[in-house]
Design a protein around this motif. Structure first.
Motif, short mmCIF file in Angstrom:
data_model
loop_
_atom_site.label_atom_id
_atom_site.label_comp_id
_atom_site.label_asym_id
_atom_site.label_seq_id
_atom_site.Cartn_x
_atom_site.Cartn_y
_atom_site.Cartn_z
N LYS A 104 0.85 -1.18 0.00
CA LYS A 104 0.00 0.00 0.00
C LYS A 104 0.89 1.24 0.00
CE LYS A 104 -4.08 -1.96 0.33
NZ LYS A 104 -5.00 -1.57 1.39
N ASP A 105 0.34 2.39 -0.40
CA ASP A 105 1.13 3.62 -0.49
C ASP A 105 1.78 3.96 0.86
OD1 ASP A 105 0.47 3.85 -3.13
OD2 ASP A 105 -1.12 5.32 -2.83
N TRP A 106 1.03 3.82 1.93
CA TRP A 106 1.58 4.18 3.24
C TRP A 106 2.71 3.22 3.65
CZ3 TRP A 106 1.55 0.64 7.13
CH2 TRP A 106 0.62 -0.40 7.07
N THR A 115 5.83 4.16 1.86
CA THR A 115 6.43 5.33 2.52
C THR A 115 7.25 4.90 3.73
OG1 THR A 115 4.58 6.74 1.83
CG2 THR A 115 5.92 7.52 3.68
N VAL A 116 6.71 3.99 4.53
CA VAL A 116 7.43 3.50 5.71
C VAL A 116 8.74 2.84 5.30
CG1 VAL A 116 7.37 1.81 7.58
CG2 VAL A 116 5.37 3.23 7.13
N VAL A 130 3.51 6.48 11.11
CA VAL A 130 2.66 6.06 9.99
C VAL A 130 2.33 4.58 10.11
CG1 VAL A 130 2.58 5.69 7.50
CG2 VAL A 130 3.44 7.86 8.40
N PHE A 131 3.34 3.75 10.39
CA PHE A 131 3.09 2.32 10.51
C PHE A 131 2.18 2.04 11.70
CE2 PHE A 131 3.74 -2.06 11.67
CZ PHE A 131 3.86 -2.71 10.45
N MET A 174 -1.47 3.32 10.66
CA MET A 174 -2.12 2.70 9.51
C MET A 174 -2.24 1.19 9.64
SD MET A 174 -3.08 5.19 7.75
CE MET A 174 -3.74 4.21 6.41
N ASP A 176 -5.99 0.39 8.57
CA ASP A 176 -6.21 -0.06 7.20
C ASP A 176 -6.75 -1.49 7.22
OD1 ASP A 176 -6.22 -0.70 4.55
OD2 ASP A 176 -4.21 0.05 4.12
N TRP A 233 -5.42 -4.13 4.60
CA TRP A 233 -4.00 -4.52 4.57
C TRP A 233 -3.86 -5.92 5.15
CZ3 TRP A 233 0.53 -3.98 8.17
CH2 TRP A 233 1.73 -4.15 7.48
#
Length: 225
Positions: free
Chosen positions: A95-97, A100-101, A156-157, A160, A164, A167
């Motif tokens: 996933k996008d997030w 990023t992580v 973020v992790f 999300m 999410d 996920w």
């Protein structure tokens, strides 16, 4: 400027803390335990890290919302770039997030070694005595940047992974695990190392300025100060 003056407790402490933070980052990257499912709940995905995802031993199919044309079951642990995950990787795992992580955590693993290389260059006297205090300043800035990006990856992790619902299955049955916890220590270490080397930069700069004034006064050029 003698060696005893060049090296202080701040210098050595900062370097030691950077080395420790590198070890923590390597640990966090190496072990797939950023998130783990409750032992009493069979979620199908017992644990996952930045680079590995583990499925239950009897196999687990991709979620219904993932377009897995092969319809296969996944067993045990896979490297996230494993060929067997090619059909589900972009729709499910990456996933996008999460991307990023991974990017921020990897960038931190690049910045910290650069910082310790600057420390080594300082110890072996690569730069002129009049410029080497900048090595400490750059090291401090790198640690500040590293602290911020790893902290962002951690937040973020942490947020999300639990929110999410598309996920990992049954997010309410999962919890953050020890690899995430070790990574969460890195920002603290980075900020402390940055503080140590900022103090060292100011200390070394004051010595340089004092020596420069002494030379000016020795030549009688008082108008410059």
């Amino acid at each position: 400027m003698g060696n005893a003056t060049r090296l202080s407790g701040w210098t050595i402490a900062g370097t030691a803390i950077i080395a420790l933070s590198i070890g923590c980052l390597i640990f966090a990257h190496a072990f797939p335990y950023w998130q783990e499912s409750e032992k009493s709940r069979d979620t199908g995905v017992p644990n996952i890290g930045l680079w590995n995802i583990c499925f239950r031993s009897e196999g687990f199919p991709a979620p219904a919302y993932v377009d897995d044309s092969l319809g296969k079951r996944y067993y045990n642990c896979y490297y996230v770039f494993d060929r067997d995950l090619r059909m589900v990787r972009s729709q499910w795992i990456f996933k996008d997030w999460f991307i990023t992580v991974v990017i921020f955590a990897t960038l931190g693993l690049v910045l910290q070694p650069v910082s310790i290389i600057l420390n080594i260059l300082y110890y072996v006297r690569v730069c002129s005595p009049h410029k080497e205090h900048w090595l400490m300043m750059v090291s401090s800035l790198l640690n500040l940047v590293n602290g911020f990006i790893i902290a962002l990856a951690i937040f973020v992790f942490g947020i999300m992974a639990s929110r999410d619902k598309e996920w990992m299955p049954q997010p309410e049955s999962n919890h953050l695990s020890y690899s995430w916890g070790v990574a969460a220590v890195v920002p603290v270490l980075s900020f402390i190392a940055a503080m140590c080397h900022t103090v060292d930069f100011l200390r070394l700069k004051s010595y340089r300025d004092r020596d420069a004034r002494a030379k000016i006064y020795a030549r009688g050029e008082f108008s410059k100060y």
